[in-house]
Design an enzyme around this catalytic site. Structure first.
Site, PDB file in Angstrom:
ATOM      1  CG  HIS A   1      -5.394  -2.133  -1.513  1.00 25.25           C
ATOM      2  ND1 HIS A   1      -4.485  -2.723  -0.652  1.00 25.25           N
ATOM      3  CD2 HIS A   1      -5.151  -0.794  -1.446  1.00 25.25           C
ATOM      4  CE1 HIS A   1      -3.739  -1.777  -0.096  1.00 25.25           C
ATOM      5  NE2 HIS A   1      -4.116  -0.604  -0.565  1.00 25.25           N
ATOM      6  CD  GLU A   2      -6.159   1.319  -4.597  1.00 22.24           C
ATOM      7  OE1 GLU A   2      -6.378   2.334  -3.908  1.00 22.24           O
ATOM      8  OE2 GLU A   2      -5.068   0.722  -4.584  1.00 22.24           O
TER       9      GLU A   2
ATOM     10  CG  HIS B   1      -7.292   2.946   0.356  1.00 24.11           C
ATOM     11  ND1 HIS B   1      -6.678   3.292   1.537  1.00 24.11           N
ATOM     12  CD2 HIS B   1      -6.346   2.301  -0.379  1.00 24.11           C
ATOM     13  CE1 HIS B   1      -5.419   2.860   1.511  1.00 24.11           C
ATOM     14  NE2 HIS B   1      -5.197   2.250   0.372  1.00 24.11           N
TER      15      HIS B   1
ATOM     16  CB  CYS C   1      -0.886  -0.011   1.244  1.00 21.99           C
ATOM     17  SG  CYS C   1      -1.959   1.437   1.379  1.00 21.99           S
TER      18      CYS C   1
HETATM   19 ZN   LIG Z   1      -3.493   1.301  -0.246  1.00 19.58          ZN
END
Ligand SMILES: [Zn+2]
Length: 182
Positions: free
Chosen positions: A131-132, A135, A89
């Protein structure tokens, strides 16, 4: 080119759920450009708006030579869970850890012009989409690890040279965030 400072773990903006984009305007196109420039400069495989201090549901990706962005994504997961895949990340520079993720993902959302788009992927692309999107919900990859792995990750974070360092606070963002605090 407008490369922005990437916020590091510990910055509260990374734990703040982002607001949906309402206006598909010039400001949004500037945000997508900033995210793209910052991601490519890092370099990284993905970057979400909160990582540059903007609380809007937008991310960019660059996986398998595919460069793109997604606004207001909605994720469908399927397939097996890959328990062992290493993930990093940009908000945790230099660190990567095995992180469980579904091997297949379909993300439905919009491009910066407000047109509906679907991004489908397996393996690295599926991992990136998860993952995004996380976020945008204030969720970080350490949250997806099993408790043992998370413990090891947090130890590495505490020992990282950037730990506790933060870029200077930007008081005013050029991007509207629907009244949400950054
Ligand atoms: Zn990240």
């Amino acid at each position: 080119m407008a490369i922005q400072a990437i916020r590091l773990f510990g910055d509260p903006v990374l734990r703040t759920p982002a607001a949906p984009v309402v206006d598909f305007d010039k400001e949004l196109r500037k945000l997508v450009q900033d995210l793209t420039d910052t991601m490519m400069d890092a370099p990284g495989a993905g970057l979400a708006a909160p990582q540059i201090g903007v609380g809007l549901r937008v991310f960019t990706y660059y996986v398998d030579d595919q460069l793109g962005h997604l606004v207001n994504p909605d994720l469908d997961l399927s397939g097996d869970i890959d328990e062992e895949g290493e993930e990093g990340c940009l908000s945790f520079p230099g660190l990567s850890f095995p992180t469980p993720r579904s091997v297949r993902a379909v993300a439905k959302g919009f491009n910066m012009y407000g047109e509906p788009v679907v991004v489908e992927g397996t393996d690295l692309m599926a991992r990136c989409l998860q993952h995004e999107t996380d976020h945008l919900d204030g969720i970080l990859f350490i949250d997806r690890m099993d408790p043992q792995q998370r413990k090891l990750a947090m130890k590495a974070v505490r020992e990282a040279e950037w730990s506790g360092m933060q870029p200077p606070t930007v008081k005013f963002s050029p991007h509207p965030t629907g009244g949400k605090a950054l």
